[in-house]
Scaffold this active site. Structure first.
Site, PDB file in Angstrom:
ATOM      1  CG  ASN A  72     -56.892  57.475  88.716  1.00  0.00           C
ATOM      2  OD1 ASN A  72     -57.011  56.681  87.776  1.00  0.00           O
ATOM      3  ND2 ASN A  72     -57.433  58.684  88.701  1.00  0.00           N
ATOM      4  CD1 TRP A  73     -52.275  52.512  88.394  1.00  0.00           C
ATOM      5  CD2 TRP A  73     -52.456  50.826  86.920  1.00  0.00           C
ATOM      6  NE1 TRP A  73     -51.726  51.391  88.967  1.00  0.00           N
ATOM      7  CE2 TRP A  73     -51.828  50.334  88.078  1.00  0.00           C
ATOM      8  CE3 TRP A  73     -52.684  49.956  85.861  1.00  0.00           C
ATOM      9  CZ2 TRP A  73     -51.419  49.009  88.204  1.00  0.00           C
ATOM     10  CZ3 TRP A  73     -52.283  48.627  85.982  1.00  0.00           C
ATOM     11  CH2 TRP A  73     -51.649  48.167  87.148  1.00  0.00           C
ATOM     12  CE  LYS A  74     -54.926  60.911  87.203  1.00  0.00           C
ATOM     13  NZ  LYS A  74     -54.698  62.345  87.276  1.00  0.00           N
ATOM     14  CG  HIS A 124     -60.430  61.900  88.545  1.00  0.00           C
ATOM     15  ND1 HIS A 124     -59.890  62.859  87.727  1.00  0.00           N
ATOM     16  CD2 HIS A 124     -59.446  61.497  89.382  1.00  0.00           C
ATOM     17  CE1 HIS A 124     -58.612  63.022  88.058  1.00  0.00           C
ATOM     18  NE2 HIS A 124     -58.315  62.207  89.054  1.00  0.00           N
ATOM     19  CD  GLU A 138     -57.455  63.438  85.147  1.00  0.00           C
ATOM     20  OE1 GLU A 138     -57.582  62.224  84.961  1.00  0.00           O
ATOM     21  OE2 GLU A 138     -56.479  63.934  85.762  1.00  0.00           O
ATOM     22  CD  GLU A 160     -57.906  63.100  93.006  1.00  0.00           C
ATOM     23  OE1 GLU A 160     -56.926  62.398  93.238  1.00  0.00           O
ATOM     24  OE2 GLU A 160     -58.462  63.157  91.896  1.00  0.00           O
ATOM     25  N   GLY A 216     -51.472  66.422  88.722  1.00  0.00           N
ATOM     26  CA  GLY A 216     -50.536  66.302  87.604  1.00  0.00           C
ATOM     27  C   GLY A 216     -49.689  67.536  87.364  1.00  0.00           C
ATOM     28  CB  SER A 224     -48.623  66.877  92.875  1.00  0.00           C
ATOM     29  OG  SER A 224     -48.973  67.309  91.571  1.00  0.00           O
ATOM     30  N   GLY A 272     -51.922  59.542  91.433  1.00  0.00           N
ATOM     31  CA  GLY A 272     -51.916  59.412  89.977  1.00  0.00           C
ATOM     32  C   GLY A 272     -50.535  58.993  89.486  1.00  0.00           C
ATOM     33  N   GLY A 273     -49.742  59.962  89.049  1.00  0.00           N
ATOM     34  CA  GLY A 273     -48.435  59.695  88.439  1.00  0.00           C
ATOM     35  C   GLY A 273     -47.560  58.745  89.242  1.00  0.00           C
TER      36      GLY A 273
HETATM   37  P1  13P Z   1     -51.341  63.065  90.265  1.00  0.00           P
HETATM   38  O1  13P Z   1     -50.907  62.286  91.487  1.00  0.00           O
HETATM   39  O2  13P Z   1     -50.649  62.631  89.022  1.00  0.00           O
HETATM   40  O3  13P Z   1     -51.272  64.538  90.509  1.00  0.00           O
HETATM   41  O4  13P Z   1     -52.884  62.719  90.024  1.00  0.00           O
HETATM   42  C1  13P Z   1     -53.759  62.761  91.103  1.00  0.00           C
HETATM   43  C2  13P Z   1     -55.048  62.186  90.675  1.00  0.00           C
HETATM   44  O5  13P Z   1     -55.750  62.743  89.852  1.00  0.00           O
HETATM   45  C3  13P Z   1     -55.461  60.899  91.244  1.00  0.00           C
HETATM   46  O6  13P Z   1     -56.764  60.585  90.946  1.00  0.00           O
END
Ligand code: 13P
Length: 255
Positions: A9-11, A98, A100, A170, A176, A216, A237-238
């Site tokens: 997920n590149w956000k 998600h 967010e 999640e 994050g 993470s 994510g990251g």
């Molecule tokens: P991180 O891997 O950056 O913690 O993010 C996880 C995430 O929200 C994937 O959708």
């Protein structure tokens, strides 16, 4: 046999040039590392979905997803994107719910149920996210919360429709933050989720449901997480923004 999946997920990261570089690197690196029962999904920002899908088209192991969609088919919803539009540019998946989106855009289980319907109706597959905040975990209400997220978000589907859903646990406190859920903490919730699916749709459907862990997840902790019996991969994510880290994570399934 349920599918093992690593999804990135590149956000809201990367512009056109850096996004094209990243997908090109990923496509070059993943081939030998992905087994037949595994799938890699890349979910770029909406403006890059078409270009990423064009590049990924020739690679049967790499699919593309969007990060959200509107629940309506089309209409006067300025700034929004429909599931049919996402489908038309070559994507196969849509991330829904998600944390967010739930936190910053007020998305409720009720709304997400409608988005899930729109995604499935258009021949796409939802990656449906669920998970609790730290406060909810500390209050010990996380199992009930997850139960409600499932019941209100996806359990209105028929068994046939539900078979197309990928679930992603999640925990919000792990996203994050660098604080990963321990493999035992994650497994405990994944097992609970699978039992909920079994109670609703039966053992067979539950056994075939892919449940991803997100929060993470990185090349160092992925192997221990993926070794848990109810963890079928990760939503990253990251670490999905670095081709080496992302493709390293793909190698962490038991050979
Ligand atoms: P991180 O891997 O950056 O913690 O993010 C996880 C995430 O929200 C994937 O959708």
């Amino acid at each position: 046999m349920r599918k093992k999946i690593v999804a990135g997920n590149w956000k809201m990261n990367l512009d056109y040039t850096s996004g094209m570089s990243l997908i090109s690197e990923v496509l070059n690196m993943v081939n030998d590392e992905v087994r037949g029962d595994q799938e890699v999904i890349v979910c770029p920002p909406a403006v890059l979905v078409y270009s990423v899908a064009q590049l990924a088209k020739g690679n049967p192991k790499v699919s593309v997803g969007a990060q959200n969609c509107h629940e309506a088919e089309s209409g006067a919803f300025t700034g929004e994107i429909s599931a049919s539009q996402i489908k038309s540019v070559g994507a196969q998946y849509v991330i829904l719910g998600h944390s967010e989106r739930r936190q910053y855009f007020g998305e409720t289980n009720e709304l997400l149920a409608k988005k899930t319907d729109a995604v499935l109706k258009n021949g796409l597959k939802p990656i449906f996210c669920i998970g609790e905040t730290l406060e909810e975990r500390n209050q010990n209400i996380h199992f009930q919360l997850i139960k409600d997220q499932l019941a209100e978000g996806v359990f209105h589907l028929s068994a046939e429709e539900f078979a197309k859903v990928v679930l992603a646990y999640e925990p919000v406190w792990a996203i994050g933050t660098g604080v990963t859920a321990s493999p035992e903490q994650a497994q405990e919730v994944h097992e609970f989720i699978r039992k909920e699916v079994a109670a609703k749709y039966g053992e067979e459907v539950a056994e075939d449901t892919t449940i991803l862990y997100g929060g993470s997840c990185n090349p160092k902790n992925a192997a221990d997480l993926f070794a848990q019996k109810d963890i079928d991969g990760g939503l990253i994510g990251g670490a999905s923004l670095k081709s080496r880290d992302f493709t390293d994570i793909i190698t962490k399934f038991n050979k």
